[in-house]
Design an enzyme around this catalytic site. Structure first.
Site, short mmCIF file in Angstrom:
data_model
loop_
_atom_site.label_atom_id
_atom_site.label_comp_id
_atom_site.label_asym_id
_atom_site.label_seq_id
_atom_site.Cartn_x
_atom_site.Cartn_y
_atom_site.Cartn_z
N ASP A 94 -5.32 26.68 88.55
CA ASP A 94 -4.00 26.06 88.68
C ASP A 94 -3.49 26.36 90.09
OD1 ASP A 94 -1.69 24.74 88.28
OD2 ASP A 94 -0.84 26.15 86.84
N ASN A 201 1.18 29.03 79.45
CA ASN A 201 2.15 30.01 79.95
C ASN A 201 3.21 29.41 80.87
OD1 ASN A 201 0.19 29.33 81.67
ND2 ASN A 201 -0.70 31.36 81.79
N LEU A 204 10.11 26.75 81.36
CA LEU A 204 11.41 26.60 82.02
C LEU A 204 12.35 27.47 81.21
CD1 LEU A 204 13.14 23.41 83.30
CD2 LEU A 204 14.40 25.11 81.99
N HIS A 398 2.39 39.24 89.79
CA HIS A 398 2.93 37.89 89.55
C HIS A 398 3.51 37.75 88.15
CE1 HIS A 398 -0.40 36.95 86.95
NE2 HIS A 398 -0.19 35.66 86.96
N ALA A 400 3.60 39.94 83.94
CA ALA A 400 3.24 41.14 83.20
C ALA A 400 1.72 41.25 83.16
CB ALA A 400 3.80 41.06 81.78
#
Ligand code: 5GP
Ligand code: MN
Ligand code: MN
Length: 475
Positions: A94, A201, A204, A398, A400
């Site tokens: 991604d 994951n 918003l 970035h 957990a």
């Protein structure tokens, strides 16, 4: 595994070079985090240290977990002049996945009475879920313009405000994008996916600022305790994934052609200065623009919803940071300024005060570093430090980080129950997929409080504010 590591201080662990490693591997985290890290992280970080042209060390952030080839939470910099490589697996599928946070100017009391209404309105207007399509259709020319123009293109098209651009990495537009290096298949996949959140994951989230750790910096960022903010986490959708998949194959062939001994097939890479290397960088930069444009469009859709439901809201952009990139940056290595290709895969850039690439607004504070936790735990805002420039090529955690596989999570939780339990705590989830919610259950992640504390104590970034979720639109 921890026995193989030399402890440098309470938050820094080093694997000294073993067979084939050009540099050490350095893991950041407290002892509990490092002990709990899967063995694969150390193995993968060590393998990255075996790639040609790597500089200084191969790093794993406190949220690291195993990924494709490179660990997620991995940072590695390569020198093109020293035979350095670029790797699609070192960026992640991604491309330019990232987080942006918007300040609403509202307090909890303003949102609480309309919370279900707001959740439903956001869920109705933000396309979400696997393969979801937006209202925007781009033709070939429009797509190329988007891939070159990023969020600047989006603003020109009417999605958002020109002043947003100062609050985005690269001022909203990545230089050096080459749409001609992006396949027709990758473009086709993206044609109807602009302005969509995606699945898994990505989220918003409407969040409340529940704790401030540094009042001065928080004030400078425009946040105070009790403020409501909106964070958007997503990336380059089908386009980035397709680019990653295709170039991985090309890099497997290139590695062979250039005689690069791969410690792991998944570490497929090409010399930065090779044709495949350059083509990938051009395509990856186009994917960065795709992600920046996508988050910009989602911002516009979010503003439209708030204008209807909560017209008093402002929705000013605090910042937009990516955590899956390879960027050409200047860094100080052993007292020498060098230009390096820094791979951050599941690691957030964290430039400190006075960094020339930051907007003036962050000159004194360092850049905001935006960290997700989970839909049922805290998320955080940190700030870049000058120290992290010497510790990790200016990078921090970035999120957990997963502690459990998606598969294991779906056997442990049921989406419906997760949603009900969160609703009892006043957190409203809207998602098209119960399975997706189970995969993303808060318990499937590491303790985000420990991860950000370790990042802060190690010097990778400074803690500024803690956020808690109120509404989460989830892929
Ligand atoms: P990734 O970029 O690796 O896909 O995810 C980044 C981080 O986002 C994860 O490590 C996790 O901590 C966090 N995260 C995942 N789902 C959610 C969510 O629904 N809300 C928030 N606030 N964070 C999340
Ligand atoms: Mn992503
Ligand atoms: Mn991400």
């Amino acid at each position: 595994n921890i026995d193989r590591l030399e402890q440098i201080d309470a938050y820094t662990w080093r694997l000294n070079p073993e067979t084939g490693m050009h540099v050490p591997a350095i893991l950041y985290g407290d002892e509990a985090l490092v002990r709990a890290m899967d063995d694969k992280v150390l193995e993968q970080a060590a393998n990255v240290a075996r790639l040609p042209g790597i500089v200084q060390a191969s790093y794993a952030m406190p949220d690291a977990h195993w990924g494709y080839g490179f660990p997620i939470g991995g940072v590695a910099a390569f020198d093109a002049g020293a035979g350095g490589v670029v790797s699609a697996g070192g960026v992640g599928f991604d491309v330019s996945c990232g987080v942006r946070t918007l300040l609403t100017g509202l307090k909890r009391a303003a949102i609480e009475p309309v919370k279900p209404l707001l959740a439903d309105a956001l869920y109705a207007d933000i396309p979400v879920g696997l393969g979801s399509h937006g209202k925007i259709r781009l033709d070939a020319k429009g797509l190329d313009a988007m891939l070159k123009g990023g969020a600047q293109w989006a603003v020109e098209q009417g999605w958002g405000e020109a002043r947003d651009l100062a609050r985005i990495e690269e001022h909203g537009r990545m230089e050096g994008a080459r749409p001609e290096n992006v396949s027709a298949r990758a473009k086709e996949r993206q044609r109807a996916e602009m302005g969509t959140l995606g699945s898994g994951n990505h989220y918003l989230e409407v969040q409340e600022v529940t704790e401030i750790f540094d009042a001065g910096t928080a004030q400078s960022f425009g946040i105070a305790e009790g403020d409501m903010v909106v964070s958007i986490h997503c990336g380059s959708r089908g386009l980035g994934h397709q680019i990653g998949t295709e170039y991985l194959r090309l890099m497997q062939a290139a590695a062979k052609q250039y005689g690069i001994a791969l410690p792991d097939r998944e570490l497929a890479c090409a010399p930065i200065e090779s044709e495949v290397g350059q083509d990938y960088l051009g395509a990856m930069r186009a994917a960065i623009n795709c992600a920046l444009a996508n988050r910009q469009i989602l911002t516009h859709l979010t503003r439209q919803v708030f204008a209807r439901v909560l017209p008093a809201a402002r929705l000013e952009l605090l910042y937009d940071v990516s955590h899956n990139t390879c960027k050409f940056e200047e860094h100080l290595v052993d007292g020498e300024r060098r230009r390096l290709y820094v791979h951050r895969k599941g690691a957030t850039r964290a430039f400190g005060p006075n960094h020339p690439d930051l907007p003036a607004a962050f000159a004194e504070t360092g850049q905001p570093v935006l960290i997700g936790g989970s839909m049922g735990t805290a998320s955080y805002i940190l700030a870049g430090t000058s120290r992290s420039e010497t510790l990790s090529f200016a990078s921090a955690c970035h999120g957990a980080g997963r502690s459990m596989s998606r598969h294991q999570a779906t056997r442990t939780w049921q989406g419906r129950q997760v949603i009900d339990q969160l609703a009892e705590r006043g957190i409203l989830i809207r998602s098209p997929s119960y399975r997706g919610v189970a995969e993303e259950a808060p318990g499937a992640y590491k303790d985000v409080d420990a991860v950000v504390r370790a990042s802060d104590r190690a010097g990778l970034a400074r803690l500024i504010a803690r956020l808690e979720p109120i509404v989460c639109i989830k892929g």
